[in-house]
Design an enzyme around this catalytic site. Structure first.
Site: not given
Lengths: 84, 375
Positions: B123, B265, B295
């Site tokens: 990520c 993020h 996400n």
């Protein structure tokens, strides 16, 4: 009420919006409607404040009195660090 | 870490001059996901725990390369000007284990034989990618890098895993950087990267690598899919993104109160709030679209950047902080000024195929033609 317990109560009311009348010595964090992520947030906050590693898995379902005892124990394990 | 140190003023900077994005058209709501059964959860529970309402899901046959090509083309259109001279693709879900996906994306974008490679930082991939591209640009190794972050987590998520099944979505974002004056909007001012391999098991796919090869054994369900230890990840994400953000701001010489745009993020809205609260970022300066896209791993920051820029919510030149955390563990932050580029968006570009391969797991139905090879 000692300083550790007082600090935990203040944290619960100020940061986690727990009503003061819901904070009882035999209440658990789960009783106070903290979900699992909120308990992690609680543990992270204590780590930042006092540099203690509180096990969030164990912290969720013990009473506030026992939680304060656990925190006091962790603080006393720290050499050269005075309890707040 | 009070931002008292003044950063040295470089003569040149890497400046974001193009922004692109791509999302699969199919929207999967919490309600649809929970209706499918097996997760024993509800829309209300998912919203309260994550802030997520919808996510996008790639259609069968649409892989990371299709999203990457579309986002890359969109970023190139947004930037205009000469073609890029380097392509970097951050992804957790390459089209194949070997080779990297980036060279084929470069080919499909008509970029000839430029250097092209994948970057694996889960990520944190976009932040790692922009940091690396910035360093390569400032060293003179390239002049106009294209950084793409593209993910197809629907290919690695266990639909029955209550810890992860509702969190992730598919998508891609991309930026073009160019060499310019550091006073230009979009200039990368400071970066911070880090990793902690002692916690490598918190976010992992066990099977399919050299440690547990696919061919050697029948993988269990647990080892076949992406797994994440959510509570430990929450604690690490909050700590690391907060520390890294402070480091990047310190290097930039910026006080947190001067940050006009914060994009973290988009792992979980509660993590984002926790980090931004610790940094004292005003809620009106926090931006993101986790509610709509969930996400999307490495793609989450450029997707939020594109969405925010498309709505014109931040004035070009505003002080901006990007921060990410992911498997590895990895983390990183970038202090930059808000770009002036107008974002472009493309739906995924289907992959043109040559002769049908009997070994292909996804039989292609579209005939290959010269005209379709340009996508």
């Amino acid at each position: 009420m000692d300083d550790v317990l007082q600090h935990l109560v203040t944290l619960l009311t100020d940061k986690f919006d727990v009503p003061a009348d819901a904070i009882l010595p035999d209440s658990t964090l789960t009783d106070m409607d903290l979900d699992s992520l909120a308990v992690v947030e609680f543990a992270v906050t204590l780590q930042e404040l006092w540099h203690i590693d509180l096990d969030d898995d164990a912290a969720a379902d013990i009473t506030l009195d026992d939680l304060a005892k656990t925190v006091r124990g962790l603080l006393s394990e720290q050499s050269g660090t005075a309890a707040p | 870490m009070t931002g008292q140190r003044t950063a040295p003023t470089p003569q040149r900077a890497a400046v974001i001059c193009g922004i692109g994005s791509s999302l699969p058209p199919r929207v999967v709501s919490n309600e649809e996901l929970t209706r499918q059964g097996g997760l024993r959860t509800s829309d209300a529970w998912i919203r309260s725990r994550t802030g997520i309402v919808n996510r996008r899901r790639a259609a069968p046959g649409i892989a990371t390369g299709e999203l990457a090509t579309a986002a890359g083309r969109a970023a190139l259109e947004s930037a205009g000007g000469p073609p890029p001279d380097l392509l970097l693709l951050a992804t957790t879900t390459p089209d194949r284990h070997c080779p990297a996906t980036a060279p084929e994306v470069a080919h499909r974008l008509g970029l000839s034989t430029i250097p092209a490679f994948d970057l694996a930082a889960v990520c944190s991939g976009f932040v790692y990618g922009v940091s690396l591209a910035t360093a390569l640009l400032l060293s003179g190794s390239c002049a106009r890098p294209l950084v793409i972050a593209a993910e197809t987590y629907s290919s690695i998520i266990d639909p029955l895993d209550r810890d992860t099944a509702y969190i992730f979505g598919d998508g891609a974002g991309a930026v073009v950087l160019r060499d310019a004056d550091p006073g230009q909007p979009g200039a990368v001012i400071a970066t911070d990267l880090g990793s902690d391999g002692s916690r490598c098991d918190l976010i992992a796919i066990n099977g399919g690598g050299s440690r547990m090869p696919l061919a050697a054994q029948q993988l269990t369900r647990h080892d076949r899919y992406f797994r994440m230890q959510g509570r430990d990840v929450y604690a690490q994400a909050v700590r690391r993104m907060t520390q890294s953000s402070r480091a990047a701001l310190h290097r930039a010489g910026w006080a947190p109160a001067t940050v006009g745009a914060f994009i973290g993020h988009q792992a979980n809205q509660r993590i984002l709030d926790s980090v931004a609260d610790r940094l004292d970022i005003d809620p009106r300066h926090r931006f993101g679209n986790i509610q709509d896209v969930a996400n999307t791993a490495a793609a989450s920051i450029p997707l939020a950047l594109a969405d925010t820029a498309a709505q014109g919510l931040v004035p070009p030149g505003a002080r901006t902080l990007l921060t990410a955390f992911g498997g590895g563990l990895t983390w990183g932050s970038i202090a930059l000024t808000w770009p002036s580029a107008t974002p472009r968006h493309h739906p995924p570009h289907p992959r043109p195929t040559a002769e049908p391969s009997p070994a292909s797991p996804h039989p292609r139905t579209q005939p290959w033609t010269m005209s379709s090879s340009t996508s």
